[in-house]
Scaffold this motif. Structure first.
Motif, mmCIF file in Angstrom:
data_model
loop_
_atom_site.group_PDB
_atom_site.id
_atom_site.type_symbol
_atom_site.label_atom_id
_atom_site.label_comp_id
_atom_site.label_asym_id
_atom_site.label_seq_id
_atom_site.Cartn_x
_atom_site.Cartn_y
_atom_site.Cartn_z
ATOM 1 N N ALA A 28 22.183 -12.283 -13.843
ATOM 2 C CA ALA A 28 21.962 -11.138 -12.963
ATOM 3 C C ALA A 28 20.526 -10.665 -13.136
ATOM 4 C CB ALA A 28 22.932 -10.006 -13.285
ATOM 5 N N ASN A 29 20.005 -10.050 -12.070
ATOM 6 C CA ASN A 29 18.618 -9.601 -12.061
ATOM 7 C C ASN A 29 18.536 -8.286 -11.299
ATOM 8 O OD1 ASN A 29 15.832 -9.341 -11.819
ATOM 9 N ND2 ASN A 29 15.726 -10.734 -10.074
ATOM 10 N N LEU A 30 18.122 -7.225 -11.976
ATOM 11 C CA LEU A 30 17.847 -5.950 -11.336
ATOM 12 C C LEU A 30 16.346 -5.826 -11.154
ATOM 13 C CD1 LEU A 30 20.221 -3.596 -13.386
ATOM 14 C CD2 LEU A 30 20.701 -4.772 -11.227
ATOM 15 N N PHE A 31 15.890 -5.434 -9.960
ATOM 16 C CA PHE A 31 14.448 -5.434 -9.713
ATOM 17 C C PHE A 31 14.007 -4.190 -8.959
ATOM 18 C CE2 PHE A 31 16.228 -7.576 -5.963
ATOM 19 C CZ PHE A 31 15.560 -6.929 -4.920
ATOM 20 N N ILE A 32 12.729 -3.887 -9.135
ATOM 21 C CA ILE A 32 12.018 -2.875 -8.360
ATOM 22 C C ILE A 32 10.716 -3.493 -7.891
ATOM 23 C CG2 ILE A 32 10.887 -0.620 -8.378
ATOM 24 C CD1 ILE A 32 12.779 0.226 -10.590
ATOM 25 N N ASP A 33 10.461 -3.466 -6.573
ATOM 26 C CA ASP A 33 9.194 -3.920 -5.992
ATOM 27 C C ASP A 33 8.428 -2.699 -5.488
ATOM 28 O OD1 ASP A 33 9.966 -6.493 -6.473
ATOM 29 O OD2 ASP A 33 10.464 -6.982 -4.401
ATOM 30 N N HIS A 34 7.117 -2.722 -5.687
ATOM 31 C CA HIS A 34 6.276 -1.599 -5.260
ATOM 32 C C HIS A 34 4.916 -2.168 -4.869
ATOM 33 C CE1 HIS A 34 4.843 2.521 -5.074
ATOM 34 N NE2 HIS A 34 3.838 2.241 -5.895
ATOM 35 N N GLY A 35 4.566 -2.068 -3.583
ATOM 36 C CA GLY A 35 3.320 -2.694 -3.187
ATOM 37 C C GLY A 35 2.777 -2.176 -1.886
ATOM 38 N N ALA A 36 1.526 -2.582 -1.623
ATOM 39 C CA ALA A 36 0.861 -2.158 -0.402
ATOM 40 C C ALA A 36 -0.221 -3.150 -0.042
ATOM 41 C CB ALA A 36 0.242 -0.772 -0.568
ATOM 42 N N ALA A 37 -0.515 -3.238 1.262
ATOM 43 C CA ALA A 37 -1.667 -3.967 1.777
ATOM 44 C C ALA A 37 -2.354 -3.048 2.772
ATOM 45 C CB ALA A 37 -1.233 -5.274 2.434
ATOM 46 N N TRP A 38 -3.679 -2.919 2.686
ATOM 47 C CA TRP A 38 -4.386 -1.960 3.520
ATOM 48 C C TRP A 38 -5.822 -2.402 3.739
ATOM 49 C CZ3 TRP A 38 -3.356 -1.632 -1.588
ATOM 50 C CH2 TRP A 38 -4.406 -1.341 -2.449
ATOM 51 N N GLN A 39 -6.430 -1.825 4.742
ATOM 52 C CA GLN A 39 -7.831 -2.087 5.027
ATOM 53 C C GLN A 39 -8.715 -1.193 4.159
ATOM 54 O OE1 GLN A 39 -7.124 -5.099 7.268
ATOM 55 N NE2 GLN A 39 -9.233 -4.365 7.316
ATOM 56 N N GLU A 40 -9.891 -1.696 3.877
ATOM 57 C CA GLU A 40 -10.832 -0.910 3.094
ATOM 58 C C GLU A 40 -11.104 0.422 3.790
ATOM 59 O OE1 GLU A 40 -15.309 -1.325 1.115
ATOM 60 O OE2 GLU A 40 -14.584 -2.772 2.584
ATOM 61 N N GLY A 41 -11.034 1.511 3.018
ATOM 62 C CA GLY A 41 -11.276 2.842 3.548
ATOM 63 C C GLY A 41 -10.043 3.518 4.096
ATOM 64 N N GLN A 42 -8.912 2.798 4.199
ATOM 65 C CA GLN A 42 -7.683 3.382 4.703
ATOM 66 C C GLN A 42 -6.738 3.711 3.541
ATOM 67 O OE1 GLN A 42 -5.962 0.703 7.547
ATOM 68 N NE2 GLN A 42 -7.622 0.938 9.031
ATOM 69 N N SER A 43 -5.708 4.467 3.869
ATOM 70 C CA SER A 43 -4.707 4.831 2.878
ATOM 71 C C SER A 43 -3.904 3.604 2.475
ATOM 72 C CB SER A 43 -3.772 5.892 3.453
ATOM 73 O OG SER A 43 -2.675 6.112 2.578
ATOM 74 N N SER A 44 -3.530 3.543 1.211
ATOM 75 C CA SER A 44 -2.817 2.373 0.722
ATOM 76 C C SER A 44 -1.358 2.327 1.183
ATOM 77 C CB SER A 44 -2.866 2.323 -0.810
ATOM 78 O OG SER A 44 -2.383 3.529 -1.351
ATOM 79 N N ASP A 45 -0.699 3.491 1.331
ATOM 80 C CA ASP A 45 0.655 3.575 1.906
ATOM 81 C C ASP A 45 1.613 2.598 1.210
ATOM 82 O OD1 ASP A 45 2.777 4.275 3.466
ATOM 83 O OD2 ASP A 45 2.186 3.025 5.179
#
Length: 956
Positions: A891-908
Motif C-alpha cells: 500500500a502507498n499513501l501519497f501527497i502531491d504538491h506542485g505548480a508550473a508557471w511563467q516567470e513573473g506570474q503567481s505559482s498557484d
C-alpha cells in the motif's frame, strides 16, 4: 471541439520498443544468473580472441587462452552426451564468452538472440551450494549447455515459424515454462550420483529439502513462482528433485517424449497440462502430489536416522539470517554481517551478555574479520562504470568506512596478529583468472609479498590464521578431488594436508594452535566438529536435523549458523556432552574424479575477435495495427554481438491509408554510447463545423548521448553529455486525403545537454521499491547550440530520498524542479504517469495525480511528492501452471504538491492526495510487473478531480 486521441500513437510506441518487447518475451529463458550484459571495457593490453570448434565459438581475452582451451574441450565433450540425452541438436554454433569481470561464481545462458553462454572465470570458494563439483568449468558448462539445448528445441509449427521469422520469441516453447522445469533440468544433468558431483546429490540440497519435507512441502503454485520465498532459489532445489522423481519413476525416455511433444507448441503454456497428460497420463497437479509422496518416502530414512539421536540444545541469538552470513570472533564477542531482506546490510556485534549492537551499515560486503583489539576488516563488491564488479578490503575508523585497497580483487581477508606491540599484517585471498592466490599485506592494505599462488586445478576456500601468526588453516580443492582441510606454513609457503575425505569440510577456525573447529557433512547433514591436531581425534559438537555451519569460537563458547525451513539462525551451542568422538582416519576417502581435459578437442587457432559474425539480425517481428484512420504494417529487428558490446533495435511501419512511413532505430555501445532515432505519428479526429477532420502530427526525435563520460564514488556519480532534437508538425495531406487539418504550428527543438546523476539508493528483498538512500539528477540543456525554434537554457533538478522504516515500510520523498530562460519550450504538469521519461534529455512533462494532463504549463516548475509505502503481505502464488501469478502486495499513501508557471506570474500550487494498492503481477513465471491501482483526489475546486487509475511501472 471534440478530440479523439486514438490508439495508433500507442501502437507507434509499441513499435518503438519492439526490441525491448522481444527481450522481455524471452526473459524466462535468461537463466542461471542475472544477465550482466556487455563484457567489461577493455583495459590496456587486453585483446579479445576467438577459437572455434565443431559446435562452439569461444571468445576470450588473450591471457585466458588456457581457460578457453579447457572450456572448448569440456563443451565438445558434453555436446554428444547432452544432445543425445535431451533428444535435440541445435543447428548453429553456440557463442561462449569467458569473462573475469566479477568476483563471484556464476554464469548464464540464453537462446536470445542466438544461443550463447557466459562463463565467469571464478570457481566457487565456499559459502554456496555449488561446492559439490569435480571441476568448476565442467559443472558450469554442463549446466548452461543443458539450458541451450533445452530452450532451443522447436518442432512442428514453431520450427516452421522459425524458418520464416528466424529466432522469434514465439519459437522457443520451452522458454515459457516455470523456472523449476528449466533450472531443475540443468541441475539434474549436472548431477552424477555415482561419481558424487553436482547439486542434485549434495548434502546441502538434502539439508534444504529435508527441512521442506518436515515443515510442509510447497504446493505447485508456490514453486512455480520463485521471487522472495525461502529457500531462495527454490526453483533449482525443487526442480532438481522433481526431475529425479520423474526419471526414477517413469524413466528418461518419457522425459524426452514430453520435451519433444512440448516443443511443438506455438502457445506453449496452454499445453503444459495437456502435454504432460499425454506422456505421463497425469496432470501437473496430480504429478506434483505424487512427487510430494516420493519426497516424503525418500527423506523418511534420513529423518528417522537423525531423530534417533538427541538434538543438540541451542540458544538462538538472532533469527535474521536470510542467507548464510559472514561471521567472525575477537575472542570475546561474536560478529556477523546481517542481511535480512528488510533493512540495510550491517555489521552486528553480540557481546558476552547477549546484547546486540549495529556497528556499521554498508552494502555488498562478502567477508568479515576482526582481531583481538576489535579492529574490523571486511571485503565488499564495488560497482565500476567499466562493467566490472570487483571486491576490495575496507575497515572502520571511528565508525566510518575506510578503503584499504583499490581494484585489488581481494574477496577475503584475515588478520595476521604478530603481537600487540608489533605491526599488524593482513593475509588476503584473490581469485583472478580462475587462479587462487594468497598475499601478505600491511595494515594499510599495501602488498608486501605473495605467499602462494595456485594453478587452475587448485581452489582456495575459506581460511583463518592461528593466533601465533605462523600457520593458517584452509579448505582447499585439489585436482580431481573434493574439499579438504590443509595447513599452510606462512613462513615457508608449504601446504600440509590434514584431511582426505569425501565430505565437504568448511569454515575452519583455530581454538588454539593445536585445535580446530569446523563444519562437515560426514553424515546426513552438516554439523560442527572439533579436531585435535596432535592426536588427530575428532569430537562432534552438534547433532541437528537441519544442519550447522560457520562455527566461531568465542570465549570458550561455539556460535554457529543453524539451518531451518525459514533460513539460517545465529545460535549458541549450549554446554553439554559431546555427540561423538572418532579418529580422523575414519573419515578417509577419495573421489578421484575423471580428468575432464584428458582428450583435448581440435580447434582453430585463436583469431582476433570480430563482432560481425554475430551482429546481423537473427529474427524479425511482423507488426500490424490500425483503426478507422490508419492501417499499419511493418517489421522490427534487433541484434547484438557475442560480447553484447554492440546492440541495436530497429523497426519500420507503413500506414497504407495515409501513405506514411514511420520507424525507429536504437543503438547502444557498451555503457558508453546511446543513439536513438524515431519517427512516429499521432492521429486525432476533430469535429469542425459538423465535419470530421483528421489531424496527423509527425514527430521526429534524434538523440545521441555519451554516458559515463566521467564517474566517481564507485560509479554512484556519473556525468553524461548528449544532443536531443525533436521536430513536430501537422501534415498537410496528400492527393488521396487532402482533408488533414492543421491545428498546431510546427515546432523544432534542438538541445545540447549535460547531466550529473548520483545514486546510492538500495532496494531490499521484502520492501516496496527503493528503501534507503538517494537518487538525484542535475540536467543542464541549451537551445542555442542546435537549430531550434526555442532559445535559452533549461535546468532540471530531480532528487529522491528514501528512509527505511521499521519492518517493511519506506518513507519516500521526491522533488522535481525545472527552470527555463528565454523562449524555451514550456513545461507541463498533470496526470498520473510517474514514469514518463523516454530519453536522457528533453524532458518537459511531470505528473500530478488528481489532475488532468497538462493542467498547468510554464517555464518554472516545482512538484513535490511524499509517500509512505509498506508491504501488506507476500502472496508468492501462481495460478496453477498458467503464466500469471502474484508476488508482494503493498500500500502507498501519497501527497502531491506542485505548480508550473511563467516567470513573473503567481505559482498557484495544486495539491492532491490518495492511496495506491500495488502488487507484482508475475507473468511468464519469472517477470514481475509492478501494477498499481490508485485513487487520487485533487483539492483544487476548479482543476482537481477524483480519479481511479491503473498504471504499470516502478515508483520513483
Amino acid at each position: 471541439m471534440a478530440c479523439l486521441h486514438n490508439s495508433l500513437r500507442l501502437l507507434s510506441r509499441v513499435i518503438r520498443y519492439t526490441g525491448l518487447a522481444l527481450a522481455l518475451a524471452l526473459a524466462p529463458a535468461i537463466v542461471s544468473a542475472n544477465n550482466e550484459g556487455a563484457v567489461a571495457w577493455v583495459l590496456p593490453g587486453e585483446e579479445w580472441k576467438t577459437l572455434e570448434t565443431d559446435h562452439f565459438a569461444v571468445h576470450f581475452l588473450s591471457q585466458h587462452q588456457p581457460q578457453a582451451q579447457r572450456a572448448a574441450t569440456i563443451a565438445e565433450t558434453q555436446w554428444p552426451l547432452l544432445t543425445q540425452r535431451l533428444g535435440w541438436t541445435p543447428q548453429d554454433k553456440i557463442q561462449m564468452v569467458l569473462t573475469d569481470d566479477f568476483d563471484a561464481s556464476n554464469g548464464w545462458a540464453t537462446p536470445d538472440p542466438f544461443n550463447q553462454i557466459r562463463v565467469f572465470l571464478s570457481p566457487p570458494d565456499g559459502g554456496t551450494t555449488l561446492e559439490a563439483y569435480d571441476d568448476w568449468l565442467n559443472l558450469l558448462i554442463t549446466h548452461e549447455l543443458t539450458h541451450i539445448i533445452h530452450l532451443d528445441m522447436a518442432r512442428g509449427f514453431p520450427a516452421s515459424v522459425r524458418k520464416v521469422l528466424g529466432r522469434n520469441p514465439l519459437t522457443f516453447p520451452h522458454a515459457y515454462q516455470p523456472g523449476f522445469l528449466i533450472e531443475g533440468l540443468a541441475v539434474y544433468t549436472e548431477t552424477d550420483h555415482q561419481l558424487g558431483l553436482g547439486r542434485g546429490q549434495s548434502k546441502g540440497y538434502d539439508m534444504q529439502m529435508r527441512m521442506e519435507v518436515l515443515n510442509g512441502i510447497d504446493d505447485l503454485n508456490q514453486v512455480t513462482i520463485s521471487l522472495r520465498d525461502w529457500p531462495l532459489g527454490k526453483h533449482y532445489l525443487y526442480g532438481a528433485y522433481y526431475y529425479q522423481f520423474l526419471t526414477e519413476t517413469y524413466g528418461e525416455e518419457k522425459l524426452r517424449q514430453y520435451m519433444a511433444l512440448y516443443s511443438r507448441n506455438i502457445v506453449p503454456f496452454v499445453f503444459l497440462n495437456p502435454d504432460v497428460k499425454k506422456v505421463y497420463g497425469k496432470s501437473y497437479p496430480a504429478l506434483w502430489n505424487e512427487f510430494k509422496g516420493w519426497l516424503e518416502q525418500k527423506f523418511e530414512p534420513q529423518i528417522t536416522a537423525l531423530s534417533a539421536q538427541d538434538t543438540t540444545a541451542l540458544q538462538t541469538v538472532s533469527n535474521e539470517g536470510y542467507t548464510l552470513d559472514a561471521s567472525a570472533s575477537d575472542g570475546r564477542n561474536y560478529y556477523y554481517l546481517r542481511r535480512n531482506g528488510d533493512d540495510r546490510q550491517a555489521i552486528v556485534r553480540i557481546s558476552p551478555d547477549g546484547k546486540q549492537q549495529t556497528l556499521a551499515q554498508l552494502q555488498g560486503a562478502t567477508s568479515l574479520a576482526v582481531n583481538p583489539r576489535g579492529q574490523l576488516l571486511y571485503t565488499r563488491l564495488t560497482s565500476r562504470a567499466d562493467g566490472r564488479f570487483w571486491s576490495d578490503i575496507f575497515t572502520l575508523e571511528n565508525g566510518r568506512e575506510k578503503r584499504l585497497t583499490e581494484a585489488s580483487r581481494y574477496r577475503e581477508v584475515q588478520w595476521l596478529n604478530a603481537g600487540l606491540n608489533q605491526p599488524q599484517r593482513l593475509i588476503a585471498k584473490r581469485l583472478q583468472d580462475g587462479i587462487s592466490q594468497l598475499d601478505l599485506l600491511s595494515e594499510n592494505g599495501e602488498l608486501l609479498r605473495t605467499l602462494w599462488q595456485g594453478s587452475l586445478d587448485d581452489v582456495l576456500g575459506e581460511y583463518t590464521v592461528a593466533a601465533d601468526g605462523k600457520t593458517l588453516v584452509a579448505t582447499v580443492k585439489r585436482k580431481n578431488q573434493g574439499w579438504n582441510l590443509e595447513l599452510f606454513d606462512i613462513t615457508t609457503g608449504q601446504w600440509q594436508a590434514l584431511t582426505n575425505s569425501k565430505a565437504i569440510e568448511t569454515g575452519p577456525q583455530f581454538i588454539n594452535p593445536h585445535t580446530l573447529i569446523y563444519a562437515a557433512d560426514y553424515d546426513q547433514t552438516y554439523n560442527i566438529y572439533q579436531l585435535d591436531l596432535n592426536s588427530r581425534q575428532v569430537t562432534q559438537l552438534s547433532h541437528l536435523m537441519g544442519g550447522a555451519l560457520a562455527p566461531q569460537w568465542v570465549d570458550g563458547k561455539v556460535f554457529i549458523q543453524n539451518y531451518n525451513a525459514r533460513g539460517y539462525q545465529h545460535s549458541l551451542i549450549k554446554p553439554g556432552q559431546p555427540v561423538a568422538q572418532f579418529a580422523l582416519d575414519e573419515t578417509q576417502g577419495q573421489y578421484n574424479y575423471p580428468d575432464p581435459y584428458q582428450q583435448p578437442v581440435s580447434h582453430s587457432e585463436g583469431r582476433d575477435y570480430s563482432p560481425w559474425p554475430t551482429l546481423s539480425p537473427t529474427r524479425w517481428m511482423p507488426l500490424f495495427g490500425g483503426d478507422d484512420h490508419a492501417t499499419l504494417a511493418g517489421a522490427a529487428i534487433d541484434g547484438a554481438d557475442a560480447l553484447l558490446r554492440h546492440s541495436y533495435i530497429a523497426s519500420y511501419s507503413y500506414d497504407f491509408d495515409n501513405d506514411l512511413n514511420a520507424g525507429s532505430l536504437q543503438y547502444f555501445y557498451d555503457n558508453k554510447w546511446q543513439f536513438s532515432a524515431l519517427r512516429e505519428h499521432s492521429y486525432r479526429e476533430h469535429d469542425i463545423n459538423g465535419e470530421q477532420r483528421l489531424q496527423i502530427r509527425r514527430s521526429d526525435v534524434l538523440e545521441l548521448a555519451r554516458i559515463n563520460l566521467l564517474h566517481a564514488f564507485e560509479n554512484r556519480l556519473q556525468f553524461s553529455v548528449g544532443i536531443h532534437s525533436d521536430q513536430e508538425k501537422d501534415l498537410t495531406g496528400n492527393n488521396d486525403n487532402p482533408a488533414y487539418v492543421q491545428m498546431l504550428p510546427a515546432t523544432k527543438e534542438g538541445l545540447f545537454g549535460a547531466r550529473l546523476d548520483f545514486s546510492n539508493a538500495e532496494a531490499y528483498l521484502n520492501t516496496p521499491g527503493y528503501s534507503w538512500g538517494h537518487n538525484a539528477a542535475l540536467i543542464w540543456e541549451t537551445n542555442n547550440v542546435i537549430d531550434s525554434d526555442y532559445d535559452g537554457e533549461v535546468i532540471n533538478l530531480n532528487w529522491s530520498a528514501y528512509a527505511d522504516l521499521p519492518g517493511s515500510s519506506v518513507l519516500a520523498f521526491n522533488t522535481a524542479n525545472a527552470y527555463a530562460s528565454g523562449q524555451s519550450k514550456p513545461f507541463t504538469l498533470g496526470g498520473n504517469d510517474l514514469q514518463f521519461s523516454d530519453t536522457l534529455f528533453g524532458r518537459d512533462s511531470w505528473a500530478l495525480r488528481g489532475y488532468d494532463d497538462a493542467v498547468r504549463a510554464g517555464t518554472r516548475l516545482n512538484v513535490n511528492t511524499l509517500e509512505w509505502r509498506t508491504q501488506l503481505s507476500s502472496i508468492e502464488r501462481n495460478l496453477g501452471v498458467l503464466p500469471v501469478g502474484l508476488g508482494n502486495v503493498g500500500a502507498n499513501l501519497f501527497i502531491d504538491h506542485g505548480a508550473a508557471w511563467q516567470e513573473g506570474q503567481s505559482s498557484d500550487y495544486l495539491t492532491s492526495a490518495g492511496v495506491e494498492l500495488s502488487t507484482d503481477l508475475v507473468v511468464f513465471y519469472a517477470m514481475p510487473l509492478p501494477v498499481r491501482l490508485g485513487y487520487a483526489h485533487g483539492f483544487d475546486q476548479h482543476a482537481g478531480k477524483d480519479e481511479v487509475y491503473l498504471t504499470v511501472g516502478y515508483q520513483f
